[in-house]
Motif scaffolding. Structure first.
Motif, PDB file in Angstrom:
ATOM      1  N   GLU A  26       0.853  -1.249   0.210  1.00  0.00           N
ATOM      2  CA  GLU A  26       0.058   0.092  -0.049  1.00  0.00           C
ATOM      3  C   GLU A  26       0.866   1.209  -0.061  1.00  0.00           C
ATOM      4  OE1 GLU A  26      -2.815  -0.002   3.148  1.00  0.00           O
ATOM      5  OE2 GLU A  26      -3.931  -1.941   2.260  1.00  0.00           O
ATOM      6  N   GLN A  27       1.844   1.153   0.768  1.00  0.00           N
ATOM      7  CA  GLN A  27       2.716   2.438   0.809  1.00  0.00           C
ATOM      8  C   GLN A  27       3.391   2.729  -0.577  1.00  0.00           C
ATOM      9  OE1 GLN A  27       5.458   1.545   4.194  1.00  0.00           O
ATOM     10  NE2 GLN A  27       4.241   3.292   5.380  1.00  0.00           N
ATOM     11  N   ALA A  28       4.080   1.796  -0.996  1.00  0.00           N
ATOM     12  CA  ALA A  28       4.475   1.714  -2.117  1.00  0.00           C
ATOM     13  C   ALA A  28       3.659   2.088  -3.435  1.00  0.00           C
ATOM     14  CB  ALA A  28       5.234   0.112  -2.832  1.00  0.00           C
ATOM     15  N   ILE A  43      -3.328   1.083 -12.958  1.00  0.00           N
ATOM     16  CA  ILE A  43      -3.396   0.128 -12.036  1.00  0.00           C
ATOM     17  C   ILE A  43      -4.508  -0.789 -12.049  1.00  0.00           C
ATOM     18  CG2 ILE A  43      -1.885   1.822 -10.466  1.00  0.00           C
ATOM     19  CD1 ILE A  43      -4.515   2.495  -9.118  1.00  0.00           C
ATOM     20  N   GLY A  44      -5.546  -0.509 -12.846  1.00  0.00           N
ATOM     21  CA  GLY A  44      -6.634  -1.150 -12.959  1.00  0.00           C
ATOM     22  C   GLY A  44      -7.635  -0.992 -11.950  1.00  0.00           C
ATOM     23  N   SER A 106       8.953   5.256  -0.106  1.00  0.00           N
ATOM     24  CA  SER A 106       8.640   3.953   0.056  1.00  0.00           C
ATOM     25  C   SER A 106       8.438   3.099  -1.275  1.00  0.00           C
ATOM     26  CB  SER A 106       7.583   3.477   1.253  1.00  0.00           C
ATOM     27  OG  SER A 106       7.667   3.898   2.156  1.00  0.00           O
ATOM     28  N   CYS A 107       8.510   4.024  -2.163  1.00  0.00           N
ATOM     29  CA  CYS A 107       8.272   3.307  -3.735  1.00  0.00           C
ATOM     30  C   CYS A 107       9.473   3.036  -4.311  1.00  0.00           C
ATOM     31  CB  CYS A 107       7.255   4.404  -4.581  1.00  0.00           C
ATOM     32  SG  CYS A 107       7.229   3.730  -6.049  1.00  0.00           S
ATOM     33  N   PRO A 108       9.784   1.757  -4.556  1.00  0.00           N
ATOM     34  CA  PRO A 108      11.166   1.483  -5.383  1.00  0.00           C
ATOM     35  C   PRO A 108      11.135   2.008  -6.846  1.00  0.00           C
ATOM     36  CG  PRO A 108      10.355  -0.310  -4.207  1.00  0.00           C
ATOM     37  CD  PRO A 108       9.242   0.652  -4.122  1.00  0.00           C
ATOM     38  N   ASP A 109       9.792   2.020  -7.419  1.00  0.00           N
ATOM     39  CA  ASP A 109       9.738   2.526  -8.875  1.00  0.00           C
ATOM     40  C   ASP A 109       8.366   2.733  -9.318  1.00  0.00           C
ATOM     41  OD1 ASP A 109       9.853   2.643 -11.513  1.00  0.00           O
ATOM     42  OD2 ASP A 109      11.338   1.208 -11.879  1.00  0.00           O
ATOM     43  N   PRO A 110       8.002   3.878  -9.375  1.00  0.00           N
ATOM     44  CA  PRO A 110       6.623   4.405  -9.886  1.00  0.00           C
ATOM     45  C   PRO A 110       6.153   3.413 -10.927  1.00  0.00           C
ATOM     46  CG  PRO A 110       7.792   6.469  -9.504  1.00  0.00           C
ATOM     47  CD  PRO A 110       8.780   5.202  -9.453  1.00  0.00           C
ATOM     48  N   ALA A 111       6.889   3.021 -11.690  1.00  0.00           N
ATOM     49  CA  ALA A 111       6.398   2.070 -12.908  1.00  0.00           C
ATOM     50  C   ALA A 111       5.781   0.821 -12.438  1.00  0.00           C
ATOM     51  CB  ALA A 111       7.499   1.997 -13.998  1.00  0.00           C
ATOM     52  N   ALA A 115       1.578  -3.544 -10.373  1.00  0.00           N
ATOM     53  CA  ALA A 115       2.126  -4.749  -9.481  1.00  0.00           C
ATOM     54  C   ALA A 115       1.580  -4.683  -7.785  1.00  0.00           C
ATOM     55  CB  ALA A 115       3.686  -4.877  -9.424  1.00  0.00           C
ATOM     56  N   TYR A 116       2.113  -3.390  -7.502  1.00  0.00           N
ATOM     57  CA  TYR A 116       1.530  -3.001  -6.285  1.00  0.00           C
ATOM     58  C   TYR A 116       0.093  -2.958  -5.983  1.00  0.00           C
ATOM     59  CZ  TYR A 116       6.458  -1.154  -6.260  1.00  0.00           C
ATOM     60  OH  TYR A 116       7.594  -0.602  -6.524  1.00  0.00           O
TER      61      TYR A 116
END
Length: 375
Positions: A26-28, A43-44, A106-111, A115-116
């Motif tokens: 959720e954070q990511a 994100i669907g 906390s987000c490694p990659d917005p792309a 998946a998140y």
């Protein structure tokens, strides 16, 4: 069935703890949408209700309702973070600008936002299944309900409908059966009232053996006390062979099945089989209703175990749970035959009985187990 509405217990997804890993998902996801607000289009299907944290729900609701700024403006000024915080804070007053910056970090990659989002949806699916399983367990075990069988089957229908809804969002994949070990079966109440009703069924069936062919909906495994179920098998075996059914023939058949022991002597068997009262159908319905509730309880525990295990994918939970529901459906069909309740069309897309069975048909003159007259 009474016109009184059955009680609706107060259950909410907030009562169900989430998989700990979903907090970071959720954070990511929120961090990705803070860093790149236009990712929300990728994100669907996702709604605020899918999030565990109230603060996260408020933030996503704000993001979904606001128009993202132009990329150039977003790169120069924190207008997006300011707008999101302003819209979310009235619904989650603990939110601070610092926490939004924590989310962004906390987000490694917005792309990876899609998946998140899938992770968030998957955990939400497991929690909805757990809620429905707990409602089924509660209905099957609450002695204060005026019509537990009807409410229990209603809960089973809601659970099956939930699986149909989730199956459309989580397609099948290899290895679809969960490996979660099933919980031990719940214990069954074998108190004096239960024993008395089962004894009355046996004695009245001996007194009225003509009723046995029409009671194929009752099986030995429905009895709470194994000895009583074994004696009922003796009765039905004699009836199926077309042989006479009375206390002596059942006693002989019980001996052939090895049921007579030092603790259950022939005299005790004859005494048990001679205390007829009421009708076999009435007592049979009481026994089958307890069996229905017991199977519903066991099914709810089984499904709850699947949904509680974070190692199971949503599709594994759905597939395993549908198999668990099949056992309850088999007892349900026999209950409907016993009570004269025809299956009705339901919301499910897969063929399975979806009607709500009514309360057992009771005879007004049938005595209770505590008022058994002797023959």
């Amino acid at each position: 069935m009474s016109n009184n509405r059955l009680p609706e217990p107060d259950f909410d997804l907030d009562d169900i703890p989430a998989n700990p890993a979903v907090h970071y998902a959720e954070q990511a996801l929120l961090g990705a949408l803070l860093l790149d607000p236009h990712r929300i289009k990728t994100i669907g299907p996702l709604g605020p209700e899918h999030f565990v944290s109230a603060g996260h729900r408020a933030l996503f609701a704000a993001m979904a309702s606001l128009t993202p700024p132009a990329p150039a403006l977003h790169a120069r000024e924190p207008v997006w973070i300011t707008s999101v915080l302003g819209h979310a804070r009235p619904h989650a007053r603990g939110l601070t600008p610092a926490y939004l910056h924590t989310l962004a970090g906390s987000c490694p990659d917005p792309a990876h936002a899609p998946a998140y989002a899938r992770m968030v949806r998957a955990d939400h699916a497991r929690r909805t299944v757990r809620v429905h399983a707990e409602l089924l367990i509660q209905a099957a075990t609450d002695p204060s309900l005026p019509d537990p069988a009807t409410l229990t089957l209603r809960r089973a229908d809601a659970l099956a409908s939930n699986f149909d809804d989730l199956a459309a969002s989580f397609p099948s994949h290899p290895g679809s059966l969960p490996r979660t070990p099933p919980p031990p079966p719940p214990s069954r109440d074998a108190g004096p009232d239960v024993a008395g009703e089962e004894q009355l069924l046996l004695s009245t069936a001996v007194a009225h053996p003509a009723s046995l062919p029409s009671m194929r909906w009752l099986r030995p495994e429905d009895f709470t006390i194994p000895l009583h179920g074994a004696l009922y098998r003796c009765l039905t075996t004699l009836a199926n062979r077309g042989e006479p059914v009375d206390e002596v023939t059942v006693l002989w058949e019980a001996q052939q099945h090895g049921l007579l022991t030092a603790s259950f002597a022939p005299q005790e068997a004859l005494k048990l089989l001679a205390a007829a009262a009421g009708s076999p159908e009435h007592w049979g319905e009481q026994i089958l209703r307890r069996s229905l509730l017991h199977h519903a309880h066991a099914t709810g525990l089984h499904i709850h175990a699947y949904a509680q295990d974070p190692a199971n994918s949503p599709h594994q939970v759905i597939t395993g749970s549908r198999r668990a529901l099949a056992d309850l459906t088999a007892v349900r069909v026999r209950w409907q035959h016993a009570t004269g309740q025809p299956p009705a069309a339901g919301p499910r897309t897969r063929p399975a009985p979806a009607s709500r069975a009514g309360p057992p048909t009771t005879r007004a003159n049938a005595p209770t187990a505590s008022s058994r007259p002797s023959r």
